[in-house]
Enzyme design. Structure first.
Site, PDB file in Angstrom:
ATOM      1  N   GLY A  61       6.089   8.553  -0.782  1.00  0.00           N
ATOM      2  CA  GLY A  61       4.692   8.236  -0.912  1.00  0.00           C
ATOM      3  C   GLY A  61       4.729   6.978  -0.209  1.00  0.00           C
ATOM      4  O   GLY A  61       5.697   6.663   0.583  1.00  0.00           O
ATOM      5  N   THR A  88       2.520   0.787  13.422  1.00  0.00           N
ATOM      6  CA  THR A  88       3.154   2.257  13.664  1.00  0.00           C
ATOM      7  C   THR A  88       1.845   2.989  14.470  1.00  0.00           C
ATOM      8  O   THR A  88       0.835   3.403  13.742  1.00  0.00           O
ATOM      9  CB  THR A  88       3.366   2.873  12.392  1.00  0.00           C
ATOM     10  OG1 THR A  88       4.584   1.972  11.689  1.00  0.00           O
ATOM     11  CG2 THR A  88       4.085   4.271  12.664  1.00  0.00           C
ATOM     12  N   GLY A 139      12.994  12.578  -7.051  1.00  0.00           N
ATOM     13  CA  GLY A 139      11.981  11.682  -7.695  1.00  0.00           C
ATOM     14  C   GLY A 139      10.719  12.570  -7.853  1.00  0.00           C
ATOM     15  O   GLY A 139      10.849  13.679  -7.438  1.00  0.00           O
ATOM     16  N   LYS A 193      -8.694 -14.607   2.586  1.00  0.00           N
ATOM     17  CA  LYS A 193      -7.226 -14.637   2.346  1.00  0.00           C
ATOM     18  C   LYS A 193      -6.301 -15.530   3.413  1.00  0.00           C
ATOM     19  O   LYS A 193      -5.487 -16.201   3.099  1.00  0.00           O
ATOM     20  CB  LYS A 193      -6.642 -13.158   3.228  1.00  0.00           C
ATOM     21  CG  LYS A 193      -5.302 -12.852   3.019  1.00  0.00           C
ATOM     22  CD  LYS A 193      -4.823 -11.781   3.854  1.00  0.00           C
ATOM     23  CE  LYS A 193      -4.378 -10.479   2.903  1.00  0.00           C
ATOM     24  NZ  LYS A 193      -3.935  -9.348   3.771  1.00  0.00           N
ATOM     25  N   LYS A 234       7.212   2.069  -5.384  1.00  0.00           N
ATOM     26  CA  LYS A 234       8.556   1.943  -5.547  1.00  0.00           C
ATOM     27  C   LYS A 234       8.819   0.728  -6.466  1.00  0.00           C
ATOM     28  O   LYS A 234       7.659  -0.019  -6.521  1.00  0.00           O
ATOM     29  CB  LYS A 234       9.482   2.060  -4.450  1.00  0.00           C
ATOM     30  CG  LYS A 234       9.117   0.821  -3.612  1.00  0.00           C
ATOM     31  CD  LYS A 234      10.213   0.912  -2.227  1.00  0.00           C
ATOM     32  CE  LYS A 234       9.915  -0.388  -1.447  1.00  0.00           C
ATOM     33  NZ  LYS A 234      10.520  -0.695  -0.308  1.00  0.00           N
ATOM     34  N   LYS A 271       1.407   8.948   5.830  1.00  0.00           N
ATOM     35  CA  LYS A 271       0.514   8.866   7.131  1.00  0.00           C
ATOM     36  C   LYS A 271       1.433   9.028   8.294  1.00  0.00           C
ATOM     37  O   LYS A 271       0.839   9.638   9.311  1.00  0.00           O
ATOM     38  CB  LYS A 271      -0.189   7.577   6.965  1.00  0.00           C
ATOM     39  CG  LYS A 271       0.540   6.302   7.478  1.00  0.00           C
ATOM     40  CD  LYS A 271      -0.280   5.009   7.707  1.00  0.00           C
ATOM     41  CE  LYS A 271       0.425   4.001   8.107  1.00  0.00           C
ATOM     42  NZ  LYS A 271       1.285   4.004   9.417  1.00  0.00           N
ATOM     43  N   CYS A 304       3.566   4.256   4.127  1.00  0.00           N
ATOM     44  CA  CYS A 304       3.805   4.793   5.687  1.00  0.00           C
ATOM     45  C   CYS A 304       4.336   6.221   5.592  1.00  0.00           C
ATOM     46  O   CYS A 304       3.801   6.727   6.464  1.00  0.00           O
ATOM     47  CB  CYS A 304       5.389   3.790   6.063  1.00  0.00           C
ATOM     48  SG  CYS A 304       4.777   2.256   6.206  1.00  0.00           S
ATOM     49  N   ARG A 349      11.101  -2.882   4.995  1.00  0.00           N
ATOM     50  CA  ARG A 349      10.906  -2.248   3.698  1.00  0.00           C
ATOM     51  C   ARG A 349      10.008  -3.153   2.862  1.00  0.00           C
ATOM     52  O   ARG A 349      10.513  -4.062   2.579  1.00  0.00           O
ATOM     53  CB  ARG A 349      12.094  -1.760   2.723  1.00  0.00           C
ATOM     54  CG  ARG A 349      12.851  -0.399   3.539  1.00  0.00           C
ATOM     55  CD  ARG A 349      14.307  -0.301   2.967  1.00  0.00           C
ATOM     56  NE  ARG A 349      14.966  -1.820   3.044  1.00  0.00           N
ATOM     57  CZ  ARG A 349      16.079  -1.970   2.405  1.00  0.00           C
ATOM     58  NH1 ARG A 349      16.675  -0.867   1.630  1.00  0.00           N
ATOM     59  NH2 ARG A 349      16.471  -3.224   2.566  1.00  0.00           N
TER      60      ARG A 349
HETATM   61  P1  NAD Z   1      -1.706  -4.221   5.513  1.00  0.00           P
HETATM   62  O1  NAD Z   1      -2.797  -3.300   5.134  1.00  0.00           O
HETATM   63  O2  NAD Z   1      -0.883  -4.717   4.494  1.00  0.00           O
HETATM   64  O3  NAD Z   1      -2.212  -5.602   6.294  1.00  0.00           O
HETATM   65  C1  NAD Z   1      -2.960  -5.367   7.471  1.00  0.00           C
HETATM   66  C2  NAD Z   1      -3.784  -6.727   7.572  1.00  0.00           C
HETATM   67  O4  NAD Z   1      -4.455  -6.351   8.864  1.00  0.00           O
HETATM   68  C3  NAD Z   1      -4.625  -6.977   6.548  1.00  0.00           C
HETATM   69  O5  NAD Z   1      -4.620  -8.231   6.023  1.00  0.00           O
HETATM   70  C4  NAD Z   1      -6.151  -6.658   7.245  1.00  0.00           C
HETATM   71  O6  NAD Z   1      -7.192  -7.532   6.764  1.00  0.00           O
HETATM   72  C5  NAD Z   1      -5.949  -7.146   8.600  1.00  0.00           C
HETATM   73  N1  NAD Z   1      -6.606  -6.568   9.610  1.00  0.00           N
HETATM   74  C6  NAD Z   1      -7.263  -5.455   9.840  1.00  0.00           C
HETATM   75  N2  NAD Z   1      -8.076  -5.218  10.824  1.00  0.00           N
HETATM   76  C7  NAD Z   1      -7.858  -6.046  11.715  1.00  0.00           C
HETATM   77  C8  NAD Z   1      -8.455  -6.872  12.582  1.00  0.00           C
HETATM   78  N3  NAD Z   1      -9.500  -5.993  13.420  1.00  0.00           N
HETATM   79  N4  NAD Z   1      -8.391  -8.136  13.025  1.00  0.00           N
HETATM   80  C9  NAD Z   1      -7.548  -8.850  12.224  1.00  0.00           C
HETATM   81  N5  NAD Z   1      -6.974  -8.347  11.144  1.00  0.00           N
HETATM   82  C10 NAD Z   1      -7.287  -7.230  10.761  1.00  0.00           C
HETATM   83  O7  NAD Z   1      -0.705  -3.240   6.502  1.00  0.00           O
HETATM   84  P2  NAD Z   1       0.824  -3.439   6.655  1.00  0.00           P
HETATM   85  O8  NAD Z   1       1.500  -2.904   5.641  1.00  0.00           O
HETATM   86  O9  NAD Z   1       1.213  -4.710   7.199  1.00  0.00           O
HETATM   87  O10 NAD Z   1       0.779  -2.417   8.100  1.00  0.00           O
HETATM   88  C11 NAD Z   1       0.401  -2.722   9.399  1.00  0.00           C
HETATM   89  C12 NAD Z   1       1.258  -1.712  10.336  1.00  0.00           C
HETATM   90  O11 NAD Z   1       2.486  -1.947  10.119  1.00  0.00           O
HETATM   91  C13 NAD Z   1       0.882  -0.428  10.138  1.00  0.00           C
HETATM   92  O12 NAD Z   1       0.702   0.318  11.208  1.00  0.00           O
HETATM   93  C14 NAD Z   1       1.880   0.199   9.332  1.00  0.00           C
HETATM   94  O13 NAD Z   1       2.252   1.555   9.436  1.00  0.00           O
HETATM   95  C15 NAD Z   1       2.932  -0.493   9.917  1.00  0.00           C
HETATM   96  N6  NAD Z   1       4.147  -0.920   9.005  1.00  0.00           N
HETATM   97  C16 NAD Z   1       4.115  -0.816   7.710  1.00  0.00           C
HETATM   98  C17 NAD Z   1       5.216  -1.410   6.679  1.00  0.00           C
HETATM   99  C18 NAD Z   1       5.079  -1.430   5.442  1.00  0.00           C
HETATM  100  O14 NAD Z   1       6.014  -1.530   4.747  1.00  0.00           O
HETATM  101  N7  NAD Z   1       4.011  -1.935   5.005  1.00  0.00           N
HETATM  102  C19 NAD Z   1       6.670  -1.054   7.278  1.00  0.00           C
HETATM  103  C20 NAD Z   1       6.691  -0.812   8.940  1.00  0.00           C
HETATM  104  C21 NAD Z   1       5.568  -0.648   9.494  1.00  0.00           C
END
Ligand code: NAD
Length: 447
Positions: A259, A128, A255, A38, A327, A265, A262, A156
């Site tokens: 899901g 989070t 709906g 990646k 979504k 979990k 976020c 979002r």
């Molecule tokens: P994601 O799975 O899209 O991305 C996480 C990335 O971290 C991946 O590319 C993975 O390869 C990398 N990773 C995992 N372990 C690692 C490590 N040890 N070192 C380096 N890289 C590592 O996750 P996301 O959706 O971006 O979510 C990340 C956090 O943010 C979560 O806690 C989530 O709850 C929170 N969050 C997500 C959203 C959302 O809409 N996706 C919104 C707000 C908060």
């Protein structure tokens, strides 16, 4: 504004958006991810996720030299001359055993980086995480010269860049005021309301906000069910509710259940947080239970619509599913209610064909074991007993319904998102049923 030297660890939805947006605000950002392929693709400007404007910001950052990608967290810190001043943790915190947030990724990055952080550096948790994680991170770091700040992210998916650059608010929590102010200053150009608080409160804001949103959706799904029983219409009810500024118009659409990556979990983790504080959070438990029930309710709707019997068998019935992502506007399938409903339909014996505008049929995903993914809605309709709308992609509204009517075996549409123009669908000869809608066609229930 002065530019900070920033490391971002994890380049998923949150990390990549954070890195690209902070670079666009003038900061110098180096991003790292465990996934080396990646990182190679990102360094070449190729993105795995589809988010409006994100590819453009990554390209601009790469071209200006303000954004770069490296393979390890340590390299992201040390690549900057003088070392990173701020390190953002944007790694996953999935649901662990019994609903507890799994913090192993956060802990492993902290362990990996602790000796490489320059004095005065700030570690910012954007993932989070449960209350107490900032304190635990400080303990793991064992570095009195490094502040740990909680800065939860509220973006979002599908609107990640817009949400990051025009946030409703910024929340920064730290038990050291100076650390909190330095992190808040990174966003100064955005002009957003900023809540400066202690770390525990900042961590709780994120869970409390997501659980509230889940509760709002479960509530509206329950009201929709009541509408069906009372002959009321959920659209009119929510319109009447939404004008009340204390309630607001958002998150009032029924709906197939909530899901995504976020809400499931975070609600489970919040229950665990409450349990560990010896607090029985009954309202939140009911929110989750209502959601589980909602998915089954969608299956019952399909059963009734296809067989005319609430307990009728779906065995060997063919269903065309419209939408699989959690979504519209994203390609994310994580904890998608559409996939959950599909799994229940499959369990009930139905054969499933699906189309989703956000997913190329060639995309190999484990969830696809349940069903066959095709190139367009017309292929999904071929010979099916019913069409089931599971994701609110706007383009489904504009399908050629007379053409679909020629293709299907049964002219039945179950619209779990109340998305379609029911008159248009009916004019093409279909029976239409929605969620909580007075206009839904009644199917003769024989039990
Ligand atoms: P994601 O799975 O899209 O991305 C996480 C990335 O971290 C991946 O590319 C993975 O390869 C990398 N990773 C995992 N372990 C690692 C490590 N040890 N070192 C380096 N890289 C590592 O996750 P996301 O959706 O971006 O979510 C990340 C956090 O943010 C979560 O806690 C989530 O709850 C929170 N969050 C997500 C959203 C959302 O809409 N996706 C919104 C707000 C908060």
């Amino acid at each position: 504004m002065f530019a900070r030297r920033i490391a971002v660890i994890g380049t998923g939805y949150v990390g990549l958006t954070t890195g690209a947006c902070l670079a666009s605000l003038g900061h110098r950002v180096v991003c790292a991810d465990l996934d080396r392929d990646k990182i190679k693709r990102l360094a070449a400007g190729e993105l795995d996720i589809c988010e409006p404007r994100l590819a453009e910001l990554v390209a601009d950052g790469l071209a200006s030299g303000r954004l770069s990608f490296v393979a390890t967290a340590v390299a992201a810190i040390t690549e900057h001359e003088g070392g990173a001043e701020v390190v953002f943790l944007c790694v996953p915190t999935p649901m662990g055993v019994g609903g507890v947030a799994d913090l192993s990724a956060v802990e492993s990055v902290v362990e990996e980086c602790r000796e490489h952080l320059p004095a005065g550096c700030i570690v910012v948790n954007k993932s989070t995480v449960p209350v107490g994680t900032a304190a635990r991170t400080s303990e793991l770091l064992g570095r009195a010269d490094v502040a740990v700040v909680s800065n939860p992210e509220f973006l979002r998916e599908g609107a990640a860049v817009a949400d990051f650059l025009s946030p409703d608010r910024i929340v920064v929590g730290c038990d050291d005021q100076d650390g909190a102010e330095k992190v808040a200053a990174l966003y100064a150009r955005l002009g957003a309301p900023t809540v400066l608080t202690d770390a525990a409160s900042a961590e709780l804001v994120k869970y409390a906000a997501n659980c509230f949103l889940a509760m709002k959706l479960s509530y509206v799904n329950a009201v929709a069910e009541l509408c069906e029983r009372l002959g009321a219409d959920i659209n009119d009810v929510t319109e009447g509710m939404g004008y009340d500024r204390r309630i607001g118009k958002e998150f009032l659409r029924p709906g197939p259940g909530w899901g995504g990556s976020c809400l499931p979990k975070d609600t489970a983790a919040m229950l665990q947080v409450a349990d560990s504080a010896d607090f029985e959070f009954r309202l939140l438990r009911a929110t989750i239970d209502t959601n589980t029930r909602q998915r089954q309710r969608m299956v019952d709707k399909v059963r009734l619509a296809v067989t005319g019997d609430r307990k009728g068998s779906l065995s060997h019935m063919r269903l065309g599913l419209l939408g699989l992502t959690f979504k519209a506007g994203t390609d994310d399938l994580r904890d998608s209610p559409a996939i959950a409903v599909a799994a229940l339909l499959r369990q009930a014996g139905a054969e499933l064909v699906a189309y989703d505008p956000g997913l190329p049929p060639s995309a190999a995903r484990p969830e696809f074991g349940l069903l066959r993914v095709v190139d367009d809605a017309y292929q999904a309709a071929d010979g099916v007993d019913a069409l089931v709308v599971l994701t609110e992609w706007p383009e489904f509204r504009n399908l050629d319904w007379p053409r679909l009517a020629e293709l299907v075996r049964g002219r039945v549409v179950v619209d779990s998102r109340n998305l379609l123009d029911q008159d248009r669908v009916r004019r093409a000869g279909f029976a239409w049923t929605g969620v909580g809608r007075r206009g839904s066609d009644r199917f003769a229930a024989t039990s």
